[in-house]
Design an enzyme around this catalytic site. Structure first.
Site, PDB file in Angstrom:
ATOM      1  N   SER A 136      39.822  37.024  43.758  1.00 28.95           N
ATOM      2  CA  SER A 136      38.422  36.829  43.380  1.00 28.95           C
ATOM      3  C   SER A 136      37.656  36.367  44.606  1.00 28.95           C
ATOM      4  CB  SER A 136      38.304  35.766  42.282  1.00 28.95           C
ATOM      5  OG  SER A 136      36.951  35.378  42.089  1.00 28.95           O
ATOM      6  N   TYR A 149      40.366  27.641  38.755  1.00 28.88           N
ATOM      7  CA  TYR A 149      40.343  29.095  38.938  1.00 28.88           C
ATOM      8  C   TYR A 149      40.248  29.448  40.413  1.00 28.88           C
ATOM      9  CZ  TYR A 149      38.730  33.939  38.665  1.00 28.88           C
ATOM     10  OH  TYR A 149      38.593  35.303  38.829  1.00 28.88           O
ATOM     11  N   SER A 152      43.429  28.695  42.303  1.00 34.76           N
ATOM     12  CA  SER A 152      44.506  29.649  42.012  1.00 34.76           C
ATOM     13  C   SER A 152      44.263  30.989  42.689  1.00 34.76           C
ATOM     14  CB  SER A 152      44.658  29.834  40.493  1.00 34.76           C
ATOM     15  OG  SER A 152      43.554  30.519  39.929  1.00 34.76           O
ATOM     16  N   ILE A 182      31.929  41.187  37.792  1.00 32.24           N
ATOM     17  CA  ILE A 182      32.269  42.472  37.196  1.00 32.24           C
ATOM     18  C   ILE A 182      31.940  42.436  35.713  1.00 32.24           C
ATOM     19  CG2 ILE A 182      34.115  44.143  36.787  1.00 32.24           C
ATOM     20  CD1 ILE A 182      33.395  43.677  39.768  1.00 32.24           C
TER      21      ILE A 182
END
Length: 252
Positions: A136, A149, A152, A182
C-alpha cells in the site's frame, strides 16, 4: 501478455476487489488460477473459457494449514509459477489507541501469512517464478490514524526486497505493488461519507480519480509476466500519481 499462458498462479483474497480482478486477468492471459479466499469466488457471470481456468479454494490464509490445503488441491509436487498475495486486513487507528493485540492481528494476516505463502511457493518454484505482493502507498508514506495497517504494509515492502535479494540467484523474482485509493465495495461506501478521503486521496492525485481494481490487476499481470523479466525487488506505486502530486493546487 507474454509468458503467462499455461502457468499455475495462486491468488489470495480472490473473492472480491483486487484479488478477484487479478484472478480474472491472469485467467484471461491463459494462466491456470487457484483462487483462495474465506468466501467463495463467484464465477456465474464470468465467460466460460475464463471460468474454466479458475479453481476456487475456500480457506483462511491465516491458518498455518493453508499450505497443506493448497497441496491437496494442486498436488504436492506441482510447480508453482506465480503467487499473488492480495489478502489483507484493512482499517486502523492512532498508535496510542492501538493495542499490541490489534497490531499482532494486522501483522499475522498482512505479514506472517504472506511470508508463509511466499516461503511455500518459493520451495516449489523454478527459475522464472514470480511473487507479487500487494502492499500500500500507506506503507511507503504513512497514513493518518492507520498505524497498524501502515506498519504491516511497510513490512510487506521490506519482505519483498529481502526475498528478491535472497532468491534472485535462483531466478525467482519478487516484486510488490503499492495501490493508492482503489474503488472497492468497502472504499466506495467510505468515500460517500468521508469527504476527507475524497479530498486528500482523490483530489490530490495527479490523475484526480480513484483507481479501479482492474488498474491494479493490470500492473500485477505485467509484473508477473515475462515482459517484466528484469524487474525484481521493487515496490511499484499504482496510485494515479498521488505520491508525487500531494501538494495543494489551484482549482481547475
Amino acid at each position: 501478455m507474454k509468458g503467462l499462458e499455461g502457468k499455475l498462479a495462486i491468488v489470495t483474497g480472490a473473492a472480491s476487489g483486487i484479488g478477484r480482478s487479478t484472478s480474472l486477468r491472469l485467467a484471461r492471459e491463459g494462466a491456470a488460477v487457484l483462487a483462495i479466499d474465506r468466501e467463495p469466488m463467484k464465477l456465474g457471470m464470468v465467460e466460460k473459457p475464463v471460468a474454466e481456468k479458475i479453481i476456487t479454494l475456500v480457506a483462511d490464509i491465516g491458518d498455518p494449514a493453508i499450505t497443506e490445503e493448497i497441496n491437496e488441491v494442486i498436488g504436492s509436487n506441482e510447480r508453482i509459477d506465480v503467487l499473488i498475495n492480495c489478502a489483507a486486513r484493512g482499517g486502523g487507528k492512532l498508535a496510542e489507541h492501538t493495542s499490541e493485540e490489534e497490531l499482532s492481528n494486522f501483522l499475522d494476516l498482512n505479514v506472517v501469512a504472506q511470508f508463509r505463502l511466499c516461503r511455500h511457493a518459493i520451495s516449489r518454484m523454478a527459475s522464472g517464478g514470480v511473487i507479487v505482493n500487494v502492499g500500500s502507498m500507506f506503507g511507503e508514506t504513512g497514513a493518518s490514524a492507520m498505524a497498524a495497517y501502515s506498519i504491516s504494509k511497510a513490512a510487506v515492502s521490506g519482505m519483498t526486497r529481502q526475498l528478491a535479494t535472497d532468491y534472485g540467484p535462483k531466478g525467482v523474482r519478487v516484486v510488490a505493488v503499492a495501490p493508492g485509493l482503489i474503488e472497492t465495495p468497502r472504499t466506495t461506501d467510505r468515500m460517500k461519507v468521508d469527504p476527507w478521503l475524497t479530498a486528500n486521496l482523490v483530489g490530490r492525485s495527479a490523475l484526480r480519480r480513484a483507481g479501479s481494481a482492474e488498474d491494479v490487476a493490470s500492473a500485477i499481470a505485467f509484473l508477473a509476466s515475462d515482459e517484466a523479466a528484469y524487474i525484481t525487488g521493487v515496490v511499484l506505486p499504482v496510485d494515479g500519481g498521488w505520491s508525487v502530486a500531494g501538494l495543494p493546487r489551484e482549482k481547475d
